[in-house]
Design a protein around this motif. Structure first.
Motif, PDB file in Angstrom:
ATOM      1  N   VAL A  66       0.835  -1.205   0.000  1.00  0.00           N
ATOM      2  CA  VAL A  66       0.000   0.000   0.000  1.00  0.00           C
ATOM      3  C   VAL A  66       0.866   1.249   0.000  1.00  0.00           C
ATOM      4  O   VAL A  66       2.015   1.230   0.444  1.00  0.00           O
ATOM      5  CB  VAL A  66      -0.959   0.016   1.211  1.00  0.00           C
ATOM      6  CG1 VAL A  66      -1.927  -1.159   1.163  1.00  0.00           C
ATOM      7  CG2 VAL A  66      -0.197   0.021   2.521  1.00  0.00           C
ATOM      8  N   TYR A  67       0.294   2.333  -0.502  1.00  0.00           N
ATOM      9  CA  TYR A  67       1.009   3.607  -0.527  1.00  0.00           C
ATOM     10  C   TYR A  67       0.067   4.722  -0.060  1.00  0.00           C
ATOM     11  O   TYR A  67      -1.165   4.608  -0.151  1.00  0.00           O
ATOM     12  CB  TYR A  67       1.527   3.914  -1.942  1.00  0.00           C
ATOM     13  CG  TYR A  67       0.437   4.061  -2.977  1.00  0.00           C
ATOM     14  CD1 TYR A  67      -0.181   5.295  -3.210  1.00  0.00           C
ATOM     15  CD2 TYR A  67       0.005   2.963  -3.722  1.00  0.00           C
ATOM     16  CE1 TYR A  67      -1.186   5.429  -4.146  1.00  0.00           C
ATOM     17  CE2 TYR A  67      -0.998   3.095  -4.658  1.00  0.00           C
ATOM     18  CZ  TYR A  67      -1.596   4.318  -4.874  1.00  0.00           C
ATOM     19  OH  TYR A  67      -2.597   4.448  -5.791  1.00  0.00           O
ATOM     20  N   ASP A  68       0.645   5.800   0.469  1.00  0.00           N
ATOM     21  CA  ASP A  68      -0.134   6.930   0.980  1.00  0.00           C
ATOM     22  C   ASP A  68      -0.215   8.093  -0.002  1.00  0.00           C
ATOM     23  O   ASP A  68      -1.162   8.875   0.018  1.00  0.00           O
ATOM     24  CB  ASP A  68       0.477   7.457   2.292  1.00  0.00           C
ATOM     25  CG  ASP A  68       0.379   6.427   3.404  1.00  0.00           C
ATOM     26  OD1 ASP A  68      -0.724   5.923   3.636  1.00  0.00           O
ATOM     27  OD2 ASP A  68       1.407   6.140   4.055  1.00  0.00           O
ATOM     28  N   ASP A  69       0.824   8.248  -0.834  1.00  0.00           N
ATOM     29  CA  ASP A  69       0.873   9.402  -1.730  1.00  0.00           C
ATOM     30  C   ASP A  69       1.633   9.036  -2.999  1.00  0.00           C
ATOM     31  O   ASP A  69       2.015   7.871  -3.196  1.00  0.00           O
ATOM     32  CB  ASP A  69       1.540  10.594  -1.027  1.00  0.00           C
ATOM     33  CG  ASP A  69       2.902  10.237  -0.426  1.00  0.00           C
ATOM     34  OD1 ASP A  69       3.541   9.283  -0.933  1.00  0.00           O
ATOM     35  OD2 ASP A  69       3.336  10.914   0.523  1.00  0.00           O
ATOM     36  N   GLY A  70       1.872  10.034  -3.853  1.00  0.00           N
ATOM     37  CA  GLY A  70       2.537   9.779  -5.127  1.00  0.00           C
ATOM     38  C   GLY A  70       3.924   9.200  -4.980  1.00  0.00           C
ATOM     39  O   GLY A  70       4.304   8.263  -5.701  1.00  0.00           O
ATOM     40  N   LYS A  71       4.704   9.738  -4.054  1.00  0.00           N
ATOM     41  CA  LYS A  71       6.057   9.214  -3.837  1.00  0.00           C
ATOM     42  C   LYS A  71       6.007   7.775  -3.336  1.00  0.00           C
ATOM     43  O   LYS A  71       6.835   6.943  -3.717  1.00  0.00           O
ATOM     44  CB  LYS A  71       6.798  10.105  -2.847  1.00  0.00           C
ATOM     45  CG  LYS A  71       7.139  11.487  -3.402  1.00  0.00           C
ATOM     46  CD  LYS A  71       7.916  12.312  -2.394  1.00  0.00           C
ATOM     47  CE  LYS A  71       8.288  13.672  -2.985  1.00  0.00           C
ATOM     48  NZ  LYS A  71       9.034  14.512  -2.014  1.00  0.00           N
ATOM     49  N   GLY A  72       5.005   7.497  -2.489  1.00  0.00           N
ATOM     50  CA  GLY A  72       4.841   6.126  -2.011  1.00  0.00           C
ATOM     51  C   GLY A  72       4.464   5.179  -3.126  1.00  0.00           C
ATOM     52  O   GLY A  72       4.912   4.021  -3.154  1.00  0.00           O
ATOM     53  N   PHE A  73       3.665   5.664  -4.075  1.00  0.00           N
ATOM     54  CA  PHE A  73       3.294   4.855  -5.236  1.00  0.00           C
ATOM     55  C   PHE A  73       4.531   4.509  -6.060  1.00  0.00           C
ATOM     56  O   PHE A  73       4.709   3.360  -6.478  1.00  0.00           O
ATOM     57  CB  PHE A  73       2.287   5.621  -6.104  1.00  0.00           C
ATOM     58  CG  PHE A  73       2.008   4.982  -7.433  1.00  0.00           C
ATOM     59  CD1 PHE A  73       1.157   3.899  -7.532  1.00  0.00           C
ATOM     60  CD2 PHE A  73       2.605   5.473  -8.598  1.00  0.00           C
ATOM     61  CE1 PHE A  73       0.901   3.312  -8.778  1.00  0.00           C
ATOM     62  CE2 PHE A  73       2.364   4.901  -9.834  1.00  0.00           C
ATOM     63  CZ  PHE A  73       1.504   3.813  -9.926  1.00  0.00           C
ATOM     64  N   VAL A  74       5.381   5.484  -6.275  1.00  0.00           N
ATOM     65  CA  VAL A  74       6.613   5.255  -7.050  1.00  0.00           C
ATOM     66  C   VAL A  74       7.487   4.220  -6.346  1.00  0.00           C
ATOM     67  O   VAL A  74       7.974   3.265  -6.980  1.00  0.00           O
ATOM     68  CB  VAL A  74       7.387   6.574  -7.257  1.00  0.00           C
ATOM     69  CG1 VAL A  74       8.757   6.305  -7.871  1.00  0.00           C
ATOM     70  CG2 VAL A  74       6.584   7.527  -8.126  1.00  0.00           C
ATOM     71  N   ARG A  75       7.701   4.402  -5.047  1.00  0.00           N
ATOM     72  CA  ARG A  75       8.557   3.465  -4.290  1.00  0.00           C
ATOM     73  C   ARG A  75       7.987   2.052  -4.330  1.00  0.00           C
ATOM     74  O   ARG A  75       8.716   1.081  -4.584  1.00  0.00           O
ATOM     75  CB  ARG A  75       8.688   3.933  -2.833  1.00  0.00           C
ATOM     76  CG  ARG A  75       9.610   5.117  -2.628  1.00  0.00           C
ATOM     77  CD  ARG A  75       9.962   5.282  -1.151  1.00  0.00           C
ATOM     78  NE  ARG A  75       8.756   5.494  -0.339  1.00  0.00           N
ATOM     79  CZ  ARG A  75       8.242   6.683  -0.069  1.00  0.00           C
ATOM     80  NH1 ARG A  75       8.809   7.784  -0.560  1.00  0.00           N
ATOM     81  NH2 ARG A  75       7.157   6.790   0.689  1.00  0.00           N
ATOM     82  N   ALA A  76       6.678   1.926  -4.083  1.00  0.00           N
ATOM     83  CA  ALA A  76       6.055   0.604  -4.039  1.00  0.00           C
ATOM     84  C   ALA A  76       6.096  -0.079  -5.398  1.00  0.00           C
ATOM     85  O   ALA A  76       6.356  -1.284  -5.501  1.00  0.00           O
ATOM     86  CB  ALA A  76       4.616   0.727  -3.557  1.00  0.00           C
ATOM     87  N   THR A  77       5.884   0.694  -6.458  1.00  0.00           N
ATOM     88  CA  THR A  77       5.875   0.124  -7.815  1.00  0.00           C
ATOM     89  C   THR A  77       7.266  -0.356  -8.225  1.00  0.00           C
ATOM     90  O   THR A  77       7.426  -1.488  -8.719  1.00  0.00           O
ATOM     91  CB  THR A  77       5.356   1.158  -8.822  1.00  0.00           C
ATOM     92  OG1 THR A  77       4.023   1.540  -8.468  1.00  0.00           O
ATOM     93  CG2 THR A  77       5.357   0.595 -10.237  1.00  0.00           C
ATOM     94  N   LEU A  78       8.281   0.486  -8.031  1.00  0.00           N
ATOM     95  CA  LEU A  78       9.644   0.101  -8.413  1.00  0.00           C
ATOM     96  C   LEU A  78      10.148  -1.076  -7.585  1.00  0.00           C
ATOM     97  O   LEU A  78      10.821  -1.970  -8.108  1.00  0.00           O
ATOM     98  CB  LEU A  78      10.574   1.311  -8.256  1.00  0.00           C
ATOM     99  CG  LEU A  78      10.300   2.484  -9.209  1.00  0.00           C
ATOM    100  CD1 LEU A  78      11.266   3.627  -8.937  1.00  0.00           C
ATOM    101  CD2 LEU A  78      10.392   2.046 -10.679  1.00  0.00           C
ATOM    102  N   LYS A  79       9.811  -1.080  -6.297  1.00  0.00           N
ATOM    103  CA  LYS A  79      10.231  -2.182  -5.416  1.00  0.00           C
ATOM    104  C   LYS A  79       9.576  -3.491  -5.859  1.00  0.00           C
ATOM    105  O   LYS A  79      10.222  -4.545  -5.921  1.00  0.00           O
ATOM    106  CB  LYS A  79       9.863  -1.875  -3.967  1.00  0.00           C
ATOM    107  CG  LYS A  79      10.397  -2.865  -2.941  1.00  0.00           C
ATOM    108  CD  LYS A  79      10.128  -2.350  -1.521  1.00  0.00           C
ATOM    109  CE  LYS A  79      10.793  -3.229  -0.476  1.00  0.00           C
ATOM    110  NZ  LYS A  79      10.208  -4.577  -0.399  1.00  0.00           N
ATOM    111  N   ALA A  80       8.266  -3.427  -6.192  1.00  0.00           N
ATOM    112  CA  ALA A  80       7.542  -4.623  -6.621  1.00  0.00           C
ATOM    113  C   ALA A  80       8.116  -5.187  -7.921  1.00  0.00           C
ATOM    114  O   ALA A  80       8.251  -6.402  -8.079  1.00  0.00           O
ATOM    115  CB  ALA A  80       6.063  -4.297  -6.798  1.00  0.00           C
ATOM    116  N   LEU A  81       8.467  -4.299  -8.846  1.00  0.00           N
ATOM    117  CA  LEU A  81       9.017  -4.755 -10.125  1.00  0.00           C
ATOM    118  C   LEU A  81      10.404  -5.351  -9.969  1.00  0.00           C
ATOM    119  O   LEU A  81      10.839  -6.166 -10.794  1.00  0.00           O
ATOM    120  CB  LEU A  81       9.060  -3.584 -11.115  1.00  0.00           C
ATOM    121  CG  LEU A  81       7.699  -3.115 -11.642  1.00  0.00           C
ATOM    122  CD1 LEU A  81       7.829  -1.778 -12.359  1.00  0.00           C
ATOM    123  CD2 LEU A  81       7.109  -4.166 -12.594  1.00  0.00           C
ATOM    124  N   GLY A  82      11.098  -4.978  -8.888  1.00  0.00           N
ATOM    125  CA  GLY A  82      12.470  -5.441  -8.701  1.00  0.00           C
ATOM    126  C   GLY A  82      12.623  -6.684  -7.854  1.00  0.00           C
ATOM    127  O   GLY A  82      13.743  -7.129  -7.603  1.00  0.00           O
TER     128      GLY A  82
END
Length: 476
Positions: free
Chosen positions: A351-367
């Motif tokens: 889960v993410y709280d804001d735009g920066k959290g979305f970026v972090r969660a997405t890149l981490k998931a892809l990696g």
């Protein structure tokens, strides 16, 4: 089983607002609920679904699929379900008359749909989307006809309405209308998550599971992971009805705002809907690669190898596609929102709280690789577990077939409503009056001519054509 034993079994009638081939949540989830409640043979279960005339079928059913009769549609529904479960189907299917409202993109009941269950068989009613089924109800009071009425709230109507013109005012009025009709007609209300409005006598519990096919796909992926094979060869995707309110607005906004941080990201979108062209145009304007494709069944092999499911939607109550993605062993990136509370127990939910959290969660998931689900985690997503949660939340095991109430109920069964002295009965009486006139019905959004089934609906369903009467009340 003797006739007496059959009569002593609970009879659960599940009324819902949609049916296959429309693959919407209120068509699919009640269908599985009926199958799994009837699975052990301890209860008699009837699923009651809307029947549409040919012209209305063409407005809503995909790929121009139509049915000449209710029996043909029933055969289609049963065949679809038989391909997805491994046990015999032990429930009945009945139909009520409905019409498709193009402005609401919904099927609305016509006439008194409780008539689909004869008075002598009425025991327990489950209203899937109780507000939707009772906004314009004109007939017997549900609590009078049935011994126990359970409402299951599927949809966050207030969130959708807020996005319309004068949305806040509409949401304010709708909130009170929903509370009014649900309070009148339901003994118990189950809200799938805290994302819905609150109701009296309600409990929050996710009583939905996933199609077993998704768990089978997930099991194959789990086996590949255990063998150290590459189970997921594709990146990120999203699937959903292609309308702005179904998460596309939020997703494209996030992608646009964070294009630099997400440079090189490729996202595939799958869906069909009235906003398809606008969404395609918005995707084309991004620097990122965002591919837009027509909608497909989420169980299609095309989706098996995707690793990350992006779902920023906040209009869902409990998102079916999120549950399906988790069942298939994928990582889900979703908003920290009450609609996703159930999914937070799973390690692959990020889960993410804001735009920066979305970026972090997405890149981490892809990696990284998805975690391997345990047997218990897989069970929590299943319809077996969802059915047990429903039985517990609705107190079904504490109820017995209330034959002693049948004679009491029959006093009211022949009349549309009985005006009692208490506030609830008076409130129901007022609703009955308001819903009995064409002008007041249409003013509040009912489909014109939906007070009683028309000649075509009556012919299709074998009903007697009725003339609306203003003298159908019986006062104490």
């Amino acid at each position: 089983m003797t006739k007496q034993q059959q009569q002593q079994k609970q009879h659960i009638a599940i009324f819902t607002t949609a049916s296959l081939p429309w693959l919407t949540g209120t068509a699919v989830n009640p269908l599985f609920r009926a199958a799994y409640l009837a699975k052990d043979g301890q209860r008699r279960v009837t699923l009651v679904i809307p029947w549409l005339t040919l012209n209305h079928q063409l407005l809503v059913y995909p790929n121009n699929v139509t049915f000449a009769s209710p029996s043909h549609q029933e055969a289609y529904v049963r065949r679809w379900l038989e391909e997805r479960v491994s046990f015999p189907l032990g429930f009945e299917i009945r139909f009520y008359p409905g019409k498709f409202a193009t402005d609401k993109r919904s099927i609305l009941p016509v006439g008194d749909i409780s008539d689909a269950i004869p008075d002598e068989e009425a025991d327990i009613a489950v209203l899937e989307e109780p507000e939707h089924l009772t906004w314009f109800h004109h007939g017997k009071k549900w609590k009078t006809k049935f011994n126990y009425v359970i409402g299951i709230v599927h949809t966050n109507y207030l969130e959708y309405v807020k996005r319309e013109k004068q949305g806040r005012l509409k949401a304010f009025l709708l909130k009170y209308l929903n509370s009014w009709v649900v309070g009148i007609y339901c003994h118990k209300v189950i809200r799938l998550s805290d994302a819905t409005q609150d109701y009296p006598n309600s409990i929050v519990c996710n009583v939905h599971g996933v199609n077993p096919k998704f768990l089978e796909i997930g099991l194959k992926k789990l086996e590949q992971q255990k063998l150290k094979e590459q189970a997921f060869t594709k990146g990120a995707y999203y699937i959903g009805k292609m309308v702005w309110s179904k998460g596309y607005k939020e997703l494209l906004k996030l992608l646009k705002k964070h294009q630099k941080e997400l440079a090189g990201l490729e996202v595939d979108l799958y869906g069909s809907g009235e906003d398809s062209e606008e969404i395609k145009e918005a995707a084309r304007k991004l620097e990122l690669t965002v591919n837009v494709y027509p909608g497909r069944d989420h169980a299609d092999p095309l989706f098996h190898n995707y690793k990350v499911f992006l779902n920023p939607s906040t209009t869902d109550v409990v998102c079916t596609t999120t549950a399906e993605a988790l069942a298939m062993g994928k990582i889900v990136v979703c908003a920290d929102h009450t609609s996703n509370e159930f999914f937070k127990q799973f390690p692959n939910c990020r889960v993410y709280d804001d735009g920066k959290g979305f970026v972090r969660a997405t890149l981490k998931a892809l990696g990284e690789q998805p975690s391997q689900l345990t047997e218990q985690q897989r069970h929590e997503l299943s319809w077996e577990a969802a059915t047990q949660r429903f039985i517990s939340a609705s107190d079904l095991n504490r109820l017995a077939r209330a034959d002693s109430n049948l004679s009491k109920r029959s006093l009211f069964a022949s009349s549309s409503i009985s005006v009692g002295k208490n506030l609830e009965d008076m409130s129901a009486y007022i609703h009955f009056l308001a819903s009995g006139f064409e002008t007041s019905r249409t003013a509040f959004g009912a489909i014109p001519g939906s007070l009683q089934p028309d000649e075509e609906l009556c012919k299709d369903l074998g009903l007697t054509l009725k003339t609306p009467s203003r003298n159908s009340l019986k006062q104490d």
